[in-house]
Design a protein around this motif. Structure first.
Motif, mmCIF file in Angstrom:
data_model
loop_
_atom_site.group_PDB
_atom_site.id
_atom_site.type_symbol
_atom_site.label_atom_id
_atom_site.label_comp_id
_atom_site.label_asym_id
_atom_site.label_seq_id
_atom_site.Cartn_x
_atom_site.Cartn_y
_atom_site.Cartn_z
ATOM 1 N N GLU A 37 0.876 -1.164 0.000
ATOM 2 C CA GLU A 37 0.000 0.000 0.000
ATOM 3 C C GLU A 37 0.913 1.212 0.000
ATOM 4 O O GLU A 37 1.872 1.269 0.770
ATOM 5 N N GLU A 38 0.615 2.143 -0.883
ATOM 6 C CA GLU A 38 1.460 3.330 -1.002
ATOM 7 C C GLU A 38 0.657 4.589 -0.711
ATOM 8 O O GLU A 38 -0.554 4.625 -0.908
ATOM 9 N N GLN A 39 1.382 5.594 -0.272
ATOM 10 C CA GLN A 39 0.797 6.911 -0.051
ATOM 11 C C GLN A 39 1.798 7.930 -0.574
ATOM 12 O O GLN A 39 2.964 7.924 -0.166
ATOM 13 N N ASP A 40 1.371 8.749 -1.512
ATOM 14 C CA ASP A 40 2.237 9.763 -2.131
ATOM 15 C C ASP A 40 3.513 9.149 -2.689
ATOM 16 O O ASP A 40 4.610 9.701 -2.552
ATOM 17 N N GLY A 41 3.396 7.939 -3.283
ATOM 18 C CA GLY A 41 4.536 7.281 -3.909
ATOM 19 C C GLY A 41 5.483 6.575 -2.959
ATOM 20 O O GLY A 41 6.514 6.057 -3.370
ATOM 21 N N THR A 42 5.134 6.520 -1.675
ATOM 22 C CA THR A 42 5.971 5.867 -0.675
ATOM 23 C C THR A 42 5.251 4.634 -0.142
ATOM 24 O O THR A 42 4.067 4.696 0.190
ATOM 25 N N VAL A 43 5.964 3.514 -0.069
ATOM 26 C CA VAL A 43 5.386 2.285 0.481
ATOM 27 C C VAL A 43 5.178 2.489 1.979
ATOM 28 O O VAL A 43 6.115 2.813 2.702
ATOM 29 N N ILE A 44 3.924 2.314 2.411
ATOM 30 C CA ILE A 44 3.645 2.490 3.840
ATOM 31 C C ILE A 44 3.349 1.159 4.540
ATOM 32 O O ILE A 44 3.585 1.027 5.729
ATOM 33 N N ARG A 45 2.812 0.177 3.777
ATOM 34 C CA ARG A 45 2.552 -1.134 4.365
ATOM 35 C C ARG A 45 2.744 -2.207 3.302
ATOM 36 O O ARG A 45 2.590 -1.945 2.120
ATOM 37 N N VAL A 46 3.080 -3.414 3.760
ATOM 38 C CA VAL A 46 3.246 -4.546 2.861
ATOM 39 C C VAL A 46 2.380 -5.706 3.344
ATOM 40 O O VAL A 46 2.013 -5.782 4.521
ATOM 41 N N ASN A 47 2.078 -6.610 2.420
ATOM 42 C CA ASN A 47 1.230 -7.754 2.732
ATOM 43 C C ASN A 47 2.051 -8.848 3.413
ATOM 44 O O ASN A 47 3.036 -9.337 2.856
ATOM 45 N N ILE A 48 1.638 -9.240 4.595
ATOM 46 C CA ILE A 48 2.362 -10.231 5.385
ATOM 47 C C ILE A 48 2.309 -11.605 4.721
ATOM 48 O O ILE A 48 3.299 -12.338 4.729
ATOM 49 N N ASP A 49 1.166 -11.966 4.153
ATOM 50 C CA ASP A 49 1.047 -13.277 3.520
ATOM 51 C C ASP A 49 2.056 -13.424 2.387
ATOM 52 O O ASP A 49 2.726 -14.456 2.265
ATOM 53 N N ASP A 50 2.164 -12.393 1.543
ATOM 54 C CA ASP A 50 3.139 -12.416 0.449
ATOM 55 C C ASP A 50 4.552 -12.529 1.005
ATOM 56 O O ASP A 50 5.385 -13.282 0.493
ATOM 57 N N LEU A 51 4.815 -11.770 2.039
ATOM 58 C CA LEU A 51 6.138 -11.748 2.652
ATOM 59 C C LEU A 51 6.505 -13.124 3.206
ATOM 60 O O LEU A 51 7.602 -13.629 2.968
ATOM 61 N N GLU A 52 5.575 -13.745 3.925
ATOM 62 C CA GLU A 52 5.834 -15.064 4.497
ATOM 63 C C GLU A 52 6.095 -16.099 3.402
ATOM 64 O O GLU A 52 6.985 -16.944 3.542
ATOM 65 N N LEU A 53 5.321 -16.043 2.316
ATOM 66 C CA LEU A 53 5.536 -16.975 1.208
ATOM 67 C C LEU A 53 6.933 -16.813 0.612
ATOM 68 O O LEU A 53 7.615 -17.807 0.330
ATOM 69 N N LYS A 54 7.375 -15.592 0.440
ATOM 70 C CA LYS A 54 8.695 -15.341 -0.115
ATOM 71 C C LYS A 54 9.791 -15.818 0.825
ATOM 72 O O LYS A 54 10.774 -16.444 0.402
ATOM 73 N N ILE A 55 9.643 -15.554 2.111
ATOM 74 C CA ILE A 55 10.631 -15.995 3.089
ATOM 75 C C ILE A 55 10.710 -17.522 3.100
ATOM 76 O O ILE A 55 11.804 -18.094 3.086
#
Length: 60
Positions: A37-55
């Motif tokens: 999720e971005e605000q004014d072109g800056t990433v403010i939050r990321v999806n935990i499920d995606d992150l866990e899958l990548k890890i």
């Protein structure tokens, strides 16, 4: 590993809870591996499920 009821967290939370650097998380976001999720072109939050899958993928 997911926080109950919440699928999104800040990059700072990712760094402290998962031990993954901000630069690496942002690289995964740029590559489309982790949704964000971005605000004014800056990433403010990321999806935990995606992150866990990548890890898990990287550790497997």
């Amino acid at each position: 590993m997911s926080m109950l009821g919440d699928s999104w967290c800040t990059i700072e939370e990712v760094e402290s809870k998962f031990g993954v650097s901000k630069d690496l998380v942002l690289e995964w976001v740029r590559e489309g591996i982790v949704r964000s999720e971005e605000q004014d072109g800056t990433v403010i939050r990321v999806n935990i499920d995606d992150l866990e899958l990548k890890i898990e993928e990287d550790l497997g």
